[in-house]
Write an enzyme that holds these catalytic residues in place. Sequence first.
Site, PDB file in Angstrom:
ATOM      1  CD  GLU A  10      -2.945   1.253   2.332  1.00  0.00           C
ATOM      2  OE1 GLU A  10      -4.068   1.710   2.304  1.00  0.00           O
ATOM      3  OE2 GLU A  10      -3.015   0.193   3.201  1.00  0.00           O
TER       4      GLU A  10
ATOM      5  CB  CYS B 269      -7.480   2.827   4.369  1.00  0.00           C
ATOM      6  SG  CYS B 269      -8.207   1.831   6.106  1.00  0.00           S
TER       7      CYS B 269
ATOM      8  CG  ASN C 182      -9.006  -2.132   2.970  1.00  0.00           C
ATOM      9  OD1 ASN C 182      -8.188  -3.369   3.321  1.00  0.00           O
ATOM     10  ND2 ASN C 182      -9.166  -1.147   3.729  1.00  0.00           N
ATOM     11  CD  GLU C 183      -8.860  -2.098   7.503  1.00  0.00           C
ATOM     12  OE1 GLU C 183      -8.671  -0.997   8.132  1.00  0.00           O
ATOM     13  OE2 GLU C 183      -8.053  -3.135   7.739  1.00  0.00           O
TER      14      GLU C 183
END
Length: 770
Positions: free
Chosen positions: A25, A222, A346-347
């Site tokens: 990331e 994120c 994502n999460e």
Amino acid sequence: MLQGKLTIENKFGAPLNDLFGIFFEDLNHAADGGLYAEMVQNRSFEFEPVDHPDYHETFAWTVDHPNDVQVRTDHPLNSNNKHYLAVNSTGEAVKIANHGFNQGMDFQADHTYLFSVFIAASRRSFIQVILEDEQHHRLSAPLTITTDRSDWQKHQLVIRANRDSHQGRLIVEVLPDSQVNLDMISLFPTETFHHRKNGVRKDLGDVLAAMQPKFMRFPGGCLVHDGTLNPNDRESMYRWKKSIGPVEQRPTRRNKWGYNQTLGLGFYEYFQLAEDLGAKPLPVLPGGYDPHHKRAVPIDQLQPWIDDALDLIEFANGDQTTKWGKKRAELGHPEPFNLEYLAIGNEEVGQPFFDRYPYFHQAIRQRYPEIKLINTSGPFASGSEFNRGWKSAKKYGSDFVDEHYYMATDWFLANQHRYDHYDPKGPKAFLGEYASKENKWINAVVEASYMLGLERNADKVGLACYAPLFCNVDYPNWTPDLIFFNQYQVSPSVNYYVQQLFMNYQGTRNVPHSIDGLPTPTVKDAQPIIGQFGFEGDLADVTYQNVTFIDHETNQQQQFKFKNGRLAERARHMLGKTSSQNYSLTFDATRTGGRVDKGFHLIFGQTTDEKYFMWVLGGWENQDSIIKQRGRNHTESDWNQCQWTMKSNHQYHFEIHVNHRHVATSIDGQPFNDIEIKPTVVQPLYSNLTVDEKTKRYYLKLVNVTDQPVSIQTTDSKFQNGRFRELLAQPGTENQIGQSNKLKIKETQIATGTVTVQPYSVNVLIGKQN
């Protein structure tokens, strides 16, 4: 010394497939200023305060005659790159310098660098390019560009450095009587990883290649879902189509982590890097919902987002007769990238994402049934959002569920058997992010013990990658990370070497085995949750009242009431102490001011200044009700999370019930958290056995998290004349940038049928190849 004997069953277990990989990331300046080999910071003069409060159009540049220089937008290079530098050197030369990232650019003697720039000249003009060190000593012979073209033209030069410098500067000097517009001023080492154009730093690529990962998850994190819904916004969610094609036409964007992101390292480069590493690509796409800001695409407008997912698969796998397969070929890769995995979201937390996920799932399943789809279960190991994700995955038939958690070492030791009881017929777990919160050797050893549980449960755990891959030491956003670097040095963490060992010696199948003769595990911290209790502020203004403690151990259920109070900033109000193993606390609370994205904490079970539990109310962005444990060195574990928001000027009624190590909560009569806090369990030795079916070579991994050595008899012929590879260090050992690896890595030939597993060590016994 403890002694055990290895027994191997004559059969194979579950296949390990693509179990261990890596996660990239762009945070910690992992791409710009890191893996992406571009040496110029702010090459297109597009930095703005929206990215970071300190940014402006000439950030990272110095100009010796600022009155002769202006950032303009009236004659842009293109619609995505609007700013450029206009220089009018009417009297004397104008020198502009870029220091790159960190303390400067890294130049090495006799190495070459590709300089490029777009120029539009109002009259015949001359630009000289030089490399310098921080003392303004020249590191290269000056090279000159001459132009009289009024339209934008790209110019390139290859510059050779004649001396080393770790604090170099790129100097662009506009010679007298020149009038030019400059944009996309770039400097790349000509030697990139696998010699890719617009590629990645060779040293960072090499350290990734040494791991031999099975897959690479990208571009986040994120980073993927934080942003606006309009793809043309600077602050939009990550849209992969904006990240391919000529770099000068890629828009700049605000990075979620507080800096500028050029998108120079885009999806095409990610696919190339995965291919060069021998890793399968695992892209993550947004699912039309930003949980950070509660932005959701109306479901009747979701089709463009679904098309992005379908088009990405075509870009990766389609032949040249397809629109996006043709685009890939035009970029230089006629063969497909052989995409197998795709993650949506994502999460994610909140129902809006899970209302939208089915539309992606069904469309992809219908057109590309071979693609393995990855759902998400939030950033916590249990609780309402975790359950919501698994429920969605089972309902729609997702292939994997992406689990994320960052915990203290005690949590990992307590949860060694987490996946033993997962359903092997249901979706498999994908540990897309996990770590034990520090980069010390004890953390790496405990992570290794946990990874053996992942191997052992390969029929239920399909993929796993340690959390963030890179951190530029001068721009940290997050820890822990796997690899640390600056402009010229690379320092893999001690955790890196554990990940490398597991990837290098993964094997293809589990092999049932046992190690007999060792004592039973040691149970630690199994005492009931007792001690002090009280309140703690979390940057919001909160009043509390009607605080009542109820002791359920007495027949009369004794009640104790406490005074009302007010919390602000980080204020702590400890109210009392209990030795009861079965008790409740009830109270009312109202937020009256302070930060709207925060709430407050209930402290309970505090036995020392460092060791206690918290009921977090509000939490991250005011979205959580969390049962958290804090331990030694302020390390924390989030045992259970539910989504909840604390509104202002509303009185809530809270209740928490603690029975030995079971914790349950409710808010306004509605149940929230419900969790059994498992005690820490330490085994004398952790092990798993795998085999590589192609080479017939066996790998016995052995992890010792204790301070006592363990001797293992391995008389089986599979390990005769084998090799024993050991990773050893003291528990507090930590690698630092600029220092040699402090981890002792030792490999020996095994002449006898016995190996000794040293304290705090990660080991693999490598059998002979048949």
